[in-house]
Design an enzyme around this catalytic site. Structure first.
Site, PDB file in Angstrom:
ATOM      1  N   HIS A 122     -55.459  -4.123 -31.830  1.00  0.00           N
ATOM      2  CA  HIS A 122     -55.165  -4.404 -30.425  1.00  0.00           C
ATOM      3  C   HIS A 122     -54.479  -5.764 -30.310  1.00  0.00           C
ATOM      4  O   HIS A 122     -54.942  -6.740 -30.904  1.00  0.00           O
ATOM      5  CB  HIS A 122     -56.437  -4.383 -29.587  1.00  0.00           C
ATOM      6  N   HIS A 177     -56.316   1.624 -18.307  1.00  0.00           N
ATOM      7  CA  HIS A 177     -57.295   1.936 -19.354  1.00  0.00           C
ATOM      8  C   HIS A 177     -58.561   2.542 -18.750  1.00  0.00           C
ATOM      9  O   HIS A 177     -59.668   2.075 -18.986  1.00  0.00           O
ATOM     10  CB  HIS A 177     -57.634   0.660 -20.142  1.00  0.00           C
ATOM     11  N   HIS A 228     -49.603   4.409 -23.880  1.00  0.00           N
ATOM     12  CA  HIS A 228     -51.063   4.404 -23.938  1.00  0.00           C
ATOM     13  C   HIS A 228     -51.668   4.851 -22.608  1.00  0.00           C
ATOM     14  O   HIS A 228     -52.892   4.946 -22.485  1.00  0.00           O
ATOM     15  CB  HIS A 228     -51.547   2.989 -24.279  1.00  0.00           C
ATOM     16  N   ASP A 263     -52.626  -1.283 -29.582  1.00  0.00           N
ATOM     17  CA  ASP A 263     -52.923  -0.712 -28.266  1.00  0.00           C
ATOM     18  C   ASP A 263     -53.159  -1.799 -27.217  1.00  0.00           C
ATOM     19  O   ASP A 263     -53.490  -2.936 -27.543  1.00  0.00           O
ATOM     20  CB  ASP A 263     -54.191   0.142 -28.326  1.00  0.00           C
ATOM     21  N   ASP A 264     -53.019  -1.383 -25.947  1.00  0.00           N
ATOM     22  CA  ASP A 264     -53.498  -2.087 -24.749  1.00  0.00           C
ATOM     23  C   ASP A 264     -52.552  -3.114 -24.157  1.00  0.00           C
ATOM     24  O   ASP A 264     -52.831  -3.644 -23.083  1.00  0.00           O
ATOM     25  CB  ASP A 264     -54.858  -2.763 -24.979  1.00  0.00           C
TER      26      ASP A 264
END
Length: 248
Positions: A191, A100, A96, A45-46
């Site tokens: 991540h 964020h 995603h 992720d990210d």
């Protein structure tokens, strides 16, 4: 607060209860990332990020493993070359979100707009149509769930995570945590950047990767992206296919 307001709040935050692992495991196996019993899905992720993601790509090449990268739209436009490299090296790109942010307030129109914008960015930069969606923090609100369906994305969270962003985390602690929580058919979350976590936390995940892959292979599991994981209708119902075996 009026009845309508209460109903709206419940519709927004109620589905986010799937963030709780016992809820996902028992009621929503597909959302928990449950796939073929002999396979482990590896996800990140990210990202992408120029300062960190290429190290993961090089390590995954050495390990002969492909993975699914859940990208942020804003990050992808900041590092389009890295996004293209993901696809060139055989990895799967998923969504995603645009950035964020936390979903404490209902913003259904913004949720839909940002997912459409991110899907468009993935298509323009990477040349692929994403299939999967994982919301930031794993909080799948009603608005985010509806938006994902509108743009043709399938939500999926994870079965085990390394929590490499926790203060004092080490490659050993990440591998141990994943091993305790994962069985065959599960999905791992790591991540590939520290964009939304402590500085350099991605290095811990990177150091843990070889041990995690070796552990999977010792147990006879294959490891790869979600596209090869076999998440199907039979795994989306309570009482569907059970996980068998334990990672470590």
């Amino acid at each position: 607060m009026s009845v309508c307001a209460l109903a709206g709040a419940a519709a927004h935050i109620g589905p986010a209860g799937t963030w709780l692992p016992p809820v996902r495991r028992s009621l929503f196996p597909a959302l928990d990332g449950r796939g073929r019993p002999g396979h482990i899905a590896l996800t990140f992720d990210d990202g992408p990020a120029r300062h960190s993601t290429p190290y993961f790509l090089d390590t995954l090449d050495r390990l002969a493993v492909r993975a699914t990268f859940f990208v942020l739209g804003r990050a992808l436009l900041e590092a389009p070359d890295t996004g293209r490299e993901l696809v060139a090296r055989g990895h799967e790109v998923a969504v995603h979100g645009w950035d964020h942010r936390r979903p404490w307030w209902p913003t259904p129109l913004r949720d839909l707009s940002e997912l459409r914008r991110t899907v468009a960015a993935v298509g323009a930069v990477c040349g692929v149509r994403p299939r999967w969606y994982r919301p930031p923090y794993g909080v799948l609100t009603g608005g985010r769930w509806a938006a994902a369906r509108r743009v043709g994305l399938r939500p999926v969270l994870w079965s085990a995570w390394g929590r490499e962003w926790v203060s004092g985390a080490t490659a050993r602690s990440v591998a141990d945590r994943v091993g305790r929580g994962l069985h065959g058919g599960g999905t791992v979350l790591l991540h590939d950047t520290d964009r939304a976590s402590g500085a350099d936390s991605w290095r811990v995940a990177l150091q843990a990767l070889p041990e995690l892959v070796e552990c999977c292979r010792r147990q006879g599991f294959t490891i790869g992206p979600l596209r090869d994981h076999g998440i199907g209708v039979e795994n989306a119902r309570p009482g569907g296919q059970e996980q068998t075996g334990r990672l470590c």
